[in-house]
Motif scaffolding. Structure first.
Motif, PDB file in Angstrom:
ATOM      1  N   MET A  95       0.840  -1.193   0.000  1.00 21.37           N
ATOM      2  CA  MET A  95       0.000   0.000   0.000  1.00 21.37           C
ATOM      3  C   MET A  95       0.877   1.247   0.000  1.00 21.37           C
ATOM      4  SD  MET A  95      -2.699   1.293   2.911  1.00 21.37           S
ATOM      5  CE  MET A  95      -1.474   1.572   4.177  1.00 21.37           C
ATOM      6  N   ILE A  96       0.527   2.178  -0.870  1.00 21.53           N
ATOM      7  CA  ILE A  96       1.213   3.463  -0.942  1.00 21.53           C
ATOM      8  C   ILE A  96       0.181   4.567  -0.738  1.00 21.53           C
ATOM      9  CG2 ILE A  96       2.300   5.084  -2.574  1.00 21.53           C
ATOM     10  CD1 ILE A  96       4.221   3.015  -1.522  1.00 21.53           C
ATOM     11  N   THR A  97       0.563   5.596   0.018  1.00 18.16           N
ATOM     12  CA  THR A  97      -0.254   6.800   0.117  1.00 18.16           C
ATOM     13  C   THR A  97       0.587   7.955  -0.420  1.00 18.16           C
ATOM     14  OG1 THR A  97       0.469   7.289   2.381  1.00 18.16           O
ATOM     15  CG2 THR A  97      -1.538   5.965   2.118  1.00 18.16           C
ATOM     16  N   LYS A  98      -0.103   8.919  -1.061  1.00 19.11           N
ATOM     17  CA  LYS A  98       0.634  10.028  -1.653  1.00 19.11           C
ATOM     18  C   LYS A  98      -0.266  11.232  -1.837  1.00 19.11           C
ATOM     19  CE  LYS A  98       1.945   9.384  -5.971  1.00 19.11           C
ATOM     20  NZ  LYS A  98       1.469  10.662  -6.442  1.00 19.11           N
ATOM     21  N   GLN A 124       5.158 -13.832  -1.364  1.00 21.04           N
ATOM     22  CA  GLN A 124       4.209 -14.005  -2.466  1.00 21.04           C
ATOM     23  C   GLN A 124       3.362 -12.731  -2.509  1.00 21.04           C
ATOM     24  OE1 GLN A 124       1.429 -17.236  -2.020  1.00 21.04           O
ATOM     25  NE2 GLN A 124       0.317 -16.654  -3.847  1.00 21.04           N
ATOM     26  N   VAL A 125       3.707 -11.816  -3.412  1.00 15.81           N
ATOM     27  CA  VAL A 125       2.986 -10.546  -3.503  1.00 15.81           C
ATOM     28  C   VAL A 125       1.650 -10.804  -4.202  1.00 15.81           C
ATOM     29  CG1 VAL A 125       3.021  -8.177  -4.357  1.00 15.81           C
ATOM     30  CG2 VAL A 125       5.135  -9.222  -3.500  1.00 15.81           C
ATOM     31  N   VAL A 126       0.549 -10.548  -3.472  1.00 19.18           N
ATOM     32  CA  VAL A 126      -0.791 -10.870  -3.971  1.00 19.18           C
ATOM     33  C   VAL A 126      -1.577  -9.648  -4.436  1.00 19.18           C
ATOM     34  CG1 VAL A 126      -0.970 -13.019  -2.649  1.00 19.18           C
ATOM     35  CG2 VAL A 126      -1.746 -10.874  -1.607  1.00 19.18           C
ATOM     36  N   GLY A 127      -1.011  -8.449  -4.285  1.00 18.34           N
ATOM     37  CA  GLY A 127      -1.709  -7.266  -4.756  1.00 18.34           C
ATOM     38  C   GLY A 127      -1.106  -5.991  -4.213  1.00 18.34           C
ATOM     39  N   SER A 128      -1.613  -4.877  -4.732  1.00 18.78           N
ATOM     40  CA  SER A 128      -1.148  -3.568  -4.277  1.00 18.78           C
ATOM     41  C   SER A 128      -2.228  -2.533  -4.518  1.00 18.78           C
ATOM     42  CB  SER A 128       0.143  -3.177  -5.000  1.00 18.78           C
ATOM     43  OG  SER A 128      -0.094  -3.027  -6.379  1.00 18.78           O
ATOM     44  N   ALA A 129      -2.106  -1.407  -3.795  1.00 21.28           N
ATOM     45  CA  ALA A 129      -3.081  -0.335  -3.937  1.00 21.28           C
ATOM     46  C   ALA A 129      -2.444   0.988  -3.546  1.00 21.28           C
ATOM     47  CB  ALA A 129      -4.308  -0.606  -3.067  1.00 21.28           C
ATOM     48  N   MET A 130      -3.068   2.067  -4.038  1.00 25.16           N
ATOM     49  CA  MET A 130      -2.570   3.412  -3.806  1.00 25.16           C
ATOM     50  C   MET A 130      -3.723   4.304  -3.352  1.00 25.16           C
ATOM     51  SD  MET A 130      -0.194   5.323  -6.663  1.00 25.16           S
ATOM     52  CE  MET A 130       0.339   3.771  -7.351  1.00 25.16           C
ATOM     53  N   LEU A 149      -7.121  -3.959  -1.074  1.00 22.71           N
ATOM     54  CA  LEU A 149      -6.284  -4.698  -0.126  1.00 22.71           C
ATOM     55  C   LEU A 149      -7.068  -5.795   0.579  1.00 22.71           C
ATOM     56  CD1 LEU A 149      -4.237  -1.712   1.280  1.00 22.71           C
ATOM     57  CD2 LEU A 149      -3.423  -3.521  -0.250  1.00 22.71           C
ATOM     58  N   ALA A 150      -8.311  -5.534   0.942  1.00 22.96           N
ATOM     59  CA  ALA A 150      -9.131  -6.559   1.592  1.00 22.96           C
ATOM     60  C   ALA A 150      -9.382  -7.735   0.651  1.00 22.96           C
ATOM     61  CB  ALA A 150     -10.446  -5.960   2.072  1.00 22.96           C
ATOM     62  N   ARG A 151      -9.601  -7.453  -0.640  1.00 17.48           N
ATOM     63  CA  ARG A 151      -9.827  -8.519  -1.617  1.00 17.48           C
ATOM     64  C   ARG A 151      -8.603  -9.410  -1.795  1.00 17.48           C
ATOM     65  NH1 ARG A 151     -12.383  -4.552  -4.558  1.00 17.48           N
ATOM     66  NH2 ARG A 151     -10.640  -4.401  -6.006  1.00 17.48           N
ATOM     67  N   CYS A 152      -7.436  -8.886  -1.533  1.00 23.22           N
ATOM     68  CA  CYS A 152      -6.216  -9.689  -1.661  1.00 23.22           C
ATOM     69  C   CYS A 152      -6.245 -10.904  -0.744  1.00 23.22           C
ATOM     70  CB  CYS A 152      -4.983  -8.852  -1.320  1.00 23.22           C
ATOM     71  SG  CYS A 152      -4.568  -7.609  -2.554  1.00 23.22           S
ATOM     72  N   PHE A 153      -7.017 -10.823   0.328  1.00 26.10           N
ATOM     73  CA  PHE A 153      -7.059 -11.906   1.312  1.00 26.10           C
ATOM     74  C   PHE A 153      -8.444 -12.542   1.439  1.00 26.10           C
ATOM     75  CE2 PHE A 153      -3.639  -9.017   2.442  1.00 26.10           C
ATOM     76  CZ  PHE A 153      -2.580  -9.902   2.592  1.00 26.10           C
ATOM     77  N   GLN A 154      -9.375 -12.215   0.547  1.00 28.32           N
ATOM     78  CA  GLN A 154     -10.753 -12.697   0.714  1.00 28.32           C
ATOM     79  C   GLN A 154     -10.908 -14.199   0.509  1.00 28.32           C
ATOM     80  OE1 GLN A 154     -13.201 -10.486  -1.969  1.00 28.32           O
ATOM     81  NE2 GLN A 154     -12.942 -11.898  -3.654  1.00 28.32           N
TER      82      GLN A 154
END
Length: 164
Positions: A95-98, A124-130, A149-154
């Motif tokens: 996760m990145i904030t900017k 094991q990178v399963v996703g990312s978001a900004m 991010l929540a969907r990455c682990f659903q």
């Protein structure tokens, strides 16, 4: 699943998003905790030492979150990730904030740096978001970041659930 949300937050924005992600993951039945990377010294001048470098071995899943600084990944998060032991077997999201409302103004570079370091550590990178803090995109981008991010682990169930 036990998920650690490890963040560096200089202004509180990254931490605020992390707390919302934690709530969303808990609503989905996961056990989640937000833990901060803290420093002594000045992050802006790259004159710092890690004061608190959270251990990740207790977590099955991880989310690493940090702000963009000077069009790149925060030096604090970069240092933290680089000193990390192996992440083999850990499902990991980023996760990145900017501030600036465009991914190409450092966001893509920051996510790329995080992904490279995590993959070198065998995560094991399963996703990312900004998430963007510009007023025109803030509400929508923060909500989309949390959902992504929540969907990455659903689809990942706690291993104790399958033991019945």
């Amino acid at each position: 699943m036990k998920i650690g949300i490890i963040v560096y937050s200089q202004t509180g924005h990254t931490l605020a998003v992390a707390e919302k992600v934690r709530t969303k993951l808990e609503e989905a039945g996961h056990e989640a905790a937000v833990v901060q990377v803290t420093i002594t010294g000045e992050a802006a001048e790259d004159k710092f030492q890690l004061a608190e470098a959270p251990a990740v071995d207790a977590y099955e899943g991880l989310i690493f979150g940090a702000p963009v600084h000077a069009f790149s990944l925060s030096a604090v998060m970069k240092t933290y990730l680089e000193q990390m032991p192996s992440l083999a077997g850990k499902k990991t999201a980023l996760m990145i904030t900017k501030q600036l409302p465009f991914a190409w103004t450092g966001g893509n570079r920051a996510l790329g740096a995080m992904k490279t370091i995590c993959e070198e550590k065998e995560a094991q990178v399963v996703g990312s978001a900004m998430a963007f803090w510009a007023a025109s995109k803030q509400e929508k981008s923060v909500a989309a970041c949390i959902d992504t991010l929540a969907r990455c682990f659903q689809d990942i169930r706690d291993s104790s659930d399958s033991k019945g």
